[in-house]
Design a protein around this motif. Structure first.
Motif, PDB file in Angstrom:
ATOM      1  N   GLU A 103     -60.796  29.389  39.072  1.00 55.26           N
ATOM      2  CA  GLU A 103     -60.508  28.863  37.742  1.00 55.26           C
ATOM      3  C   GLU A 103     -60.885  27.380  37.692  1.00 55.26           C
ATOM      4  N   GLY A 105     -59.579  24.845  35.915  1.00 53.70           N
ATOM      5  CA  GLY A 105     -58.552  23.833  35.688  1.00 53.70           C
ATOM      6  C   GLY A 105     -58.998  22.877  34.591  1.00 53.70           C
ATOM      7  N   LEU A 106     -58.737  21.585  34.759  1.00 54.33           N
ATOM      8  CA  LEU A 106     -59.207  20.575  33.812  1.00 54.33           C
ATOM      9  C   LEU A 106     -60.691  20.338  34.034  1.00 54.33           C
ATOM     10  N   VAL A 107     -61.458  20.213  32.956  1.00 50.89           N
ATOM     11  CA  VAL A 107     -62.897  19.985  33.043  1.00 50.89           C
ATOM     12  C   VAL A 107     -63.212  18.542  32.636  1.00 50.89           C
ATOM     13  N   GLY A 127     -64.383  22.250  25.146  1.00 53.45           N
ATOM     14  CA  GLY A 127     -62.978  22.639  25.158  1.00 53.45           C
ATOM     15  C   GLY A 127     -62.662  23.725  24.150  1.00 53.45           C
ATOM     16  N   THR A 130     -64.202  27.143  25.320  1.00 54.19           N
ATOM     17  CA  THR A 130     -63.620  27.761  26.511  1.00 54.19           C
ATOM     18  C   THR A 130     -62.112  27.880  26.454  1.00 54.19           C
ATOM     19  N   LEU A 132     -60.262  25.556  27.555  1.00 55.07           N
ATOM     20  CA  LEU A 132     -59.791  24.764  28.690  1.00 55.07           C
ATOM     21  C   LEU A 132     -59.459  23.336  28.279  1.00 55.07           C
ATOM     22  N   VAL A 134     -60.167  19.610  28.474  1.00 57.14           N
ATOM     23  CA  VAL A 134     -61.420  18.920  28.796  1.00 57.14           C
ATOM     24  C   VAL A 134     -61.304  17.454  28.403  1.00 57.14           C
ATOM     25  N   ARG A 187     -57.026  19.617  24.360  1.00 61.01           N
ATOM     26  CA  ARG A 187     -55.801  19.968  25.084  1.00 61.01           C
ATOM     27  C   ARG A 187     -55.400  18.928  26.145  1.00 61.01           C
TER      28      ARG A 187
END
Length: 231
Positions: A103, A105-107, A127, A130, A132, A134, A187
Motif C-alpha cells: 500500500e 500510504g501517504l504520497v 489524491g 486514488t 490517497l 497526497v 486528505r
C-alpha cells in the motif's frame, strides 16, 4: 478510484479540473509524520519520442528504508500547457502506483497541490483519483509570492496568492539552503504536510521520497529509450 479522463483540448482539461477540484478533501489532518508508509512519485520525459516514465518508491516513514518500488512507461497523451501538467503525467503515475505490491500510504509528489493557479495541481489531482492522502513538495514556487524564511531547518513563510490566501509554505529543510514549497494535495493539512517533508528531508534539501523516485524514473526512461533504439 475515479475514472481517468484524457481531455481533448485545454478547455476540456480546465473543465475537468473544475469538476474534480470539488472533490478535494481539506478537512483531514492526514497520517502523522514518521508513521506508516510514504511513497514518492516522479516522472521523466523524452520529448523527442513522446515517452514518459513514472516511478513510485515506497519508504518506511520512520527509517526511510525502501520497502517497494515500481515503474511504468507510457506515451505523452497531452501537450505541454502550464497549469495542466497533471494530464501529461497522471496516467503513467497511476500505472506505477498500481504496480506496487504494498500500500502506498501517504504520497509525495514533486509538484503542487493547492499551490496552483486553479488550486488543483498534480498532488490534488492524484489524491482525488486514488483517494490517497497526497502532498506536493516542489523545488520552485509557481506563481505565488513569499518572503524568505529564516535560515534554520524547519523555518517557513507562507506562500500567498494575490488575494492573500495561504496556498502553501516555503519551508527550509536544511540550515542555509533554499526552501522547498509545500502544499496540501488531498486528505492532509498544511502542518502535517510540512512535518512529513521535514522528516523525509532528513539529510538533503529534497525529500528522500522524491530523490529515490527521481533516480528510478530516469533509469526507467533510459531503459525505455534504449528499447526503442533496439527495435
Amino acid at each position: 478510484m475515479t475514472t481517468i479522463r484524457t481531455p481533448a483540448d485545454e478547455a476540456e482539461a480546465r473543465a475537468v479540473q473544475d469538476e474534480l477540484r470539488r472533490l478535494v478533501v481539506l478537512d483531514e489532518a492526514g497520517p502523522a509524520a514518521g508513521t506508516g508508509l510514504v511513497t514518492g512519485v516522479d516522472v521523466a520525459y523524452d520529448d523527442e519520442r513522446d515517452i514518459v516514465a513514472a516511478a513510485a518508491v515506497v519508504l518506511d516513514a520512520a527509517t526511510l528504508d525502501v520497502v517497494d518500488r515500481a515503474t511504468a512507461v507510457g506515451r505523452v497523451a497531452f501537450p505541454y500547457v502550464p497549469g495542466l501538467l497533471a494530464f501529461r503525467e497522471i496516467p503513467t503515475v497511476l500505472a506505477a502506483l498500481d504496480a506496487l505490491t504494498s500500500e502506498p500510504g501517504l504520497v509525495v509528489c514533486d509538484g503542487y497541490g493547492r499551490a496552483h493557479p486553479r488550486r488543483f495541481g498534480l498532488a490534488s489531482h492524484l489524491g482525488v483519483l486514488t483517494g490517497l492522502p497526497v502532498i506536493g513538495v516542489a523545488k520552485n514556487p509557481f506563481t505565488f509570492s513569499y518572503e524568505q524564511p529564516a535560515d534554520r531547518r524547519g523555518d517557513f513563510s507562507p506562500l500567498l496568492a494575490d488575494d492573500g490566501e495561504e496556498v502553501g509554505r516555503a519551508l527550509r529543510t536544511q540550515d542555509g539552503v533554499k526552501p522547498v514549497f509545500v502544499s496540501v494535495g488531498h486528505r492532509t493539512d498544511l502542518d502535517t504536510a510540512c512535518a512529513h517533508t521535514l522528516r523525509l528531508a532528513r539529510d538533503f534539501r529534497i525529500p528522500e521520497t522524491t530523490r529515490q523516485a527521481d533516480t528510478l524514473c530516469r533509469q526507467a526512461l533510459r531503459d525505455a529509450v534504449e528499447g526503442t533504439r533496439g527495435n
